[in-house]
Design a protein around this motif. Structure first.
Motif, PDB file in Angstrom:
ATOM      1  N   UNK A 188       0.844  -1.190   0.000  1.00  0.00           N
ATOM      2  CA  UNK A 188       0.000   0.000   0.000  1.00  0.00           C
ATOM      3  C   UNK A 188       0.878   1.238   0.000  1.00  0.00           C
ATOM      4  N   UNK A 189       0.793   2.020  -1.051  1.00  0.00           N
ATOM      5  CA  UNK A 189       1.585   3.246  -1.157  1.00  0.00           C
ATOM      6  C   UNK A 189       1.273   4.216  -0.023  1.00  0.00           C
ATOM      7  N   UNK A 190       0.091   4.073   0.583  1.00  0.00           N
ATOM      8  CA  UNK A 190      -0.283   4.961   1.683  1.00  0.00           C
ATOM      9  C   UNK A 190       0.580   4.738   2.920  1.00  0.00           C
ATOM     10  N   UNK A 191       1.306   3.625   2.961  1.00  0.00           N
ATOM     11  CA  UNK A 191       2.174   3.354   4.110  1.00  0.00           C
ATOM     12  C   UNK A 191       3.510   4.085   4.029  1.00  0.00           C
ATOM     13  N   UNK A 192       3.708   4.882   2.982  1.00  0.00           N
ATOM     14  CA  UNK A 192       4.929   5.684   2.874  1.00  0.00           C
ATOM     15  C   UNK A 192       4.756   6.987   3.641  1.00  0.00           C
ATOM     16  N   UNK A 193       5.868   7.552   4.118  1.00  0.00           N
ATOM     17  CA  UNK A 193       5.807   8.738   4.978  1.00  0.00           C
ATOM     18  C   UNK A 193       6.735   9.837   4.483  1.00  0.00           C
ATOM     19  N   UNK A 194       6.280  11.062   4.589  1.00  0.00           N
ATOM     20  CA  UNK A 194       7.180  12.205   4.487  1.00  0.00           C
ATOM     21  C   UNK A 194       7.902  12.373   5.813  1.00  0.00           C
ATOM     22  N   UNK A 195       9.130  12.876   5.771  1.00  0.00           N
ATOM     23  CA  UNK A 195       9.797  13.270   7.004  1.00  0.00           C
ATOM     24  C   UNK A 195       9.383  14.708   7.317  1.00  0.00           C
ATOM     25  N   UNK A 196       9.437  15.069   8.599  1.00  0.00           N
ATOM     26  CA  UNK A 196       9.038  16.416   9.022  1.00  0.00           C
ATOM     27  C   UNK A 196       9.863  16.827  10.221  1.00  0.00           C
ATOM     28  N   UNK A 197       9.906  18.130  10.474  1.00  0.00           N
ATOM     29  CA  UNK A 197      10.630  18.621  11.648  1.00  0.00           C
ATOM     30  C   UNK A 197       9.723  18.553  12.868  1.00  0.00           C
ATOM     31  N   UNK A 266      -3.212  13.238  18.072  1.00  0.00           N
ATOM     32  CA  UNK A 266      -4.622  12.995  17.809  1.00  0.00           C
ATOM     33  C   UNK A 266      -4.962  11.510  17.814  1.00  0.00           C
ATOM     34  N   UNK A 267      -6.196  11.207  18.134  1.00  0.00           N
ATOM     35  CA  UNK A 267      -6.679   9.837  18.132  1.00  0.00           C
ATOM     36  C   UNK A 267      -6.477   9.206  16.755  1.00  0.00           C
ATOM     37  N   UNK A 268      -5.951   7.980  16.749  1.00  0.00           N
ATOM     38  CA  UNK A 268      -5.734   7.272  15.499  1.00  0.00           C
ATOM     39  C   UNK A 268      -4.362   7.473  14.890  1.00  0.00           C
ATOM     40  N   UNK A 269      -3.500   8.229  15.576  1.00  0.00           N
ATOM     41  CA  UNK A 269      -2.182   8.533  15.016  1.00  0.00           C
ATOM     42  C   UNK A 269      -1.093   7.579  15.509  1.00  0.00           C
ATOM     43  N   UNK A 270      -1.464   6.564  16.268  1.00  0.00           N
ATOM     44  CA  UNK A 270      -0.481   5.576  16.699  1.00  0.00           C
ATOM     45  C   UNK A 270       0.165   5.881  18.033  1.00  0.00           C
ATOM     46  N   UNK A 271      -0.636   6.307  19.033  1.00  0.00           N
ATOM     47  CA  UNK A 271      -0.070   6.634  20.338  1.00  0.00           C
ATOM     48  C   UNK A 271       0.504   5.413  21.039  1.00  0.00           C
ATOM     49  N   UNK A 444      -4.095  16.278   6.979  1.00  0.00           N
ATOM     50  CA  UNK A 444      -3.213  16.779   5.917  1.00  0.00           C
ATOM     51  C   UNK A 444      -2.245  15.701   5.450  1.00  0.00           C
ATOM     52  N   UNK A 445      -1.712  14.938   6.388  1.00  0.00           N
ATOM     53  CA  UNK A 445      -0.740  13.894   6.052  1.00  0.00           C
ATOM     54  C   UNK A 445      -1.400  12.580   5.641  1.00  0.00           C
ATOM     55  N   UNK A 446      -2.731  12.552   5.655  1.00  0.00           N
ATOM     56  CA  UNK A 446      -3.495  11.348   5.302  1.00  0.00           C
ATOM     57  C   UNK A 446      -3.167  10.168   6.216  1.00  0.00           C
ATOM     58  N   UNK A 447      -2.880  10.491   7.479  1.00  0.00           N
ATOM     59  CA  UNK A 447      -2.629   9.456   8.475  1.00  0.00           C
ATOM     60  C   UNK A 447      -3.903   9.031   9.198  1.00  0.00           C
TER      61      UNK A 447
END
Length: 629
Positions: A188-197, A266-271, A444-447
């Motif tokens: 799934x291409x959606x499993x790719x991530x941008x890096x961020x500061x 946020x909820x759903x972001x992998x806490x 925004x990040x589609x996470x």
């Protein structure tokens, strides 16, 4: 202006890695050169000389299992029989001092398996190819690079000695957009991530990404510390940037201060993954005696333990009761199977048991020596699990405590409750926010899934003249609790359920204002099902105790069990029994409110069915279409 070619992007990246980031360039055209280089790098890293026979043993040890197995091998020392009869050991990767590994870059390595392939840029750590970078011409379609890596996995990574199965991270870029992802089975291409500061500002350009992410120490840290081996799925998981920054902030706080803090993700972001990684790192710090992960209900206790165990099998010892928790705190806990003493540096428990351990006189003498121990507490959904007196009791008892909270919905002054301790905002309880990743960032990040909000106008009135009409507010309670309103909403749910849930691919959760309203909706939905107007499977869970507000006022938090008969809403309980029986008939189960364990297991079974819905192996017979809460 001509579009920058893939060749030029590749040359510029390699030049940057050599000149600016300190990688050693090595020419590796094929596997023979790769093996020769690996031998030299392992010798350099370990300070040994390997004969051809000894290196052949090492290669034999390396060429075992699939991607997940090799990720484990990478993180261990391997042994071999020395020519002189001794046993030798090699470290493949320095996990603790990750900057002390050996870093190289090469390009256009050729491997031949089912087909011949050449890889764009490969980063080698101690001679092993651990990061693979695939490039497309500037501005080209990024997914082409992703698909190309997928082809390489099928065609050649496994060939010969299978060293490319040791790749931990992939990077794909078209110069303008750059993303990374772990080497796992996902397609799934959606499993790719941008890096961020740390402020969640994405770093997309290849040169900027290389500076921030491919810097030797940072890349090695991402491989050594922030690539997680998920045991239950046997896959690698690369932490997202906001998870990385949150864990780093907590570690910095513990290493350099005694201050507390909280993480707003946020909820759903992998806490769970974030808190697990923070716990895993903190237990290894010599100054920390214990890390205690605290949840506020037994249902969350079981769920969290399951998640932690998925990341690292055997890493958590959960407490079934306060006595076991005290044993874990005091290092007197024994393995139930072997009866041997078992060290428990990481404890998962509930706020209820923790409160009892430090308050109950029967445990105070045994717990007393812990007052001066450095103990780090991590609270899941911290605003729910931290009540006034309990919070103060924890702080007063553990003199060298540090408290860290995770929450998706922090409490601020404008939505805080006041008690004898003053306003109870998240900042009051845990000090400053160490990292934020809010719902707008995640969307925004589609996470997380985006919100789709629909408004339905239901009140219409046509007046010829309104000059003499005094309009007053509608009695919303009377309207929204009327039989007509409930009928309208129920019909809407039935009509639109399949569209909203993508033809029952997802489960729906229907939130109502009160238990009486939940009962009205549940009964009507069930009646319409019996009349053949729908075939949706419905379920519900709610508490039927009448004293639910007492814990908020007193700070005394009851554990998850059946309320005593003096504190039960009889009508709510009978309805809960009725609904559980409906559940039993649908799913061939045997739950009840008459037994605390059976009611608890009913709660867990609902959560399991909802969570497992996302798995490919999910059995449709376990489907819940609407959960009323």
């Amino acid at each position: 202006m001509a579009t920058q070619s893939e060749e030029m992007l590749e040359q510029n990246l390699v030049q940057q890695l050599k000149d600016s980031l300190g990688y050693e360039y090595v020419d590796i055209p094929d596997e023979a050169a790769l093996l020769a280089n690996l031998k030299g790098q392992l010798e350099k890293h370990n300070g040994v000389q390997l004969s051809e026979g000894e290196f052949a043993q090492v290669l034999n040890q390396l060429n075992k299992g699939g991607i997940f197995d090799r990720a484990k091998i990478l993180r261990e020392r391997i042994s071999y029989d020395c020519d002189n009869g001794d046993t030798g050991y090699l470290q493949l990767l320095n996990l603790e001092y990750w900057c002390q590994n050996q870093f190289q870059v090469t390009r256009q390595v050729s491997m031949e398996g089912k087909y011949a392939n050449r890889f764009d840029v490969t980063l080698l750590i101690n001679g092993l190819p651990l990061v693979q970078i695939e490039l497309k011409r500037r501005g080209g379609e990024l997914k082409e690079a992703y698909n190309q890596i997928d082809r390489y996995k099928k065609h050649s990574y496994w060939a010969s000695n299978g060293l490319f199965l040791y790749v931990q991270l992939f990077v794909i870029s078209n110069g303008v957009d750059t993303k990374y992802f772990a080497n796992n089975g996902s397609k799934d291409f959606k499993q790719t991530n941008y890096w961020a500061d740390a402020d969640n500002q994405k770093i997309t350009r290849l040169d900027a990404f290389a500076t921030a992410f491919l810097e030797k120490c940072h890349l090695s840290k991402m491989v050594c510390k922030y690539t997680v081996l998920h045991e239950s799925s046997k896959q690698l998981m690369a932490m997202r940037p906001y998870q990385y920054h949150a864990v780093e902030a907590i570690i910095d706080r513990v290493q350099n201060s005694m201050k507390n803090g909280y993480i707003w993700h946020t909820t759903g972001s992998g806490k769970t993954l974030t808190s697990f990684k923070a716990s895993q790192v903190l237990v290894k710090l010599p100054k920390v005696y214990k890390v205690v992960f605290v949840v506020d209900r037994r249902d969350l206790d079981a769920q969290t333990i399951q998640e932690f165990e998925a990341f690292q099998s055997g890493c958590v010892d959960s407490s079934d009761n306060t006595e076991i928790l005290v044993q874990q705190f005091t290092d007197t806990f024994r393995d139930p199977g072997t009866k041997e003493p078992k060290d428990t540096p990481l404890i998962v428990t509930t706020i209820q048991k923790l409160n009892n351990a430090i308050k109950n006189p029967r445990f105070q003498q045994r717990m007393a020596p812990l007052r001066d121990k450095r103990i780090v507490f991590i609270f899941d959904e911290c605003h729910r699990s931290q009540f006034g007196e309990t919070h103060e009791r924890i702080k007063d008892f553990f003199q060298k405590h540090q408290l860290f909270g995770f929450t998706g919905t922090p409490i601020f002054a404008d939505n805080a409750n006041r008690n004898e301790h003053g306003l109870r905002t998240t900042k009051d309880l845990f000090d400053q926010c160490l990292h934020k990743y809010v719902i707008t960032d995640a969307i925004r990040d589609q996470n997380v899934l985006r919100f789709s909000v629909e408004y339905n106008k239901v009140f219409r009135q046509k007046l010829e003249s309104i000059s003499d009409v005094k309009v007053q507010a509608i009695n919303t309670k009377e309207v929204f609790e009327s039989d007509e309103w409930v009928e309208t909403v129920t019909n809407y749910l039935i009509e639109h359920h399949d569209r909203k849930t993508h033809h029952r691919f997802f489960s729906a959760i229907f939130c109502v204002s009160s238990i009486p309203m939940l009962i009205k909706y549940f009964d009507l939905l069930r009646k319409k099902r019996e009349e053949g107007k729908h075939d949706l499977r419905i379920a519900t869970i709610f508490s039927y105790g009448t004293n639910e507000g007492e814990e908020e006022e007193t700070g005394e938090i009851a554990d998850f069990n059946i309320p005593d008969e003096g504190h039960v809403d009889k009508h709510s309980r009978s309805k809960m029994d009725e609904y559980i029986q409906h559940y039993n008939e649908q799913y061939k189960t045997d739950f009840s409110t008459k037994d605390g364990l059976k009611f608890y297991n009913y709660f867990l079974d609902i959560g399991k069915k909802l969570k497992n819905r996302e798995k490919e192996s999910f059995d449709d017979r376990d489907r819940i279409d609407i959960l009323l809460v």
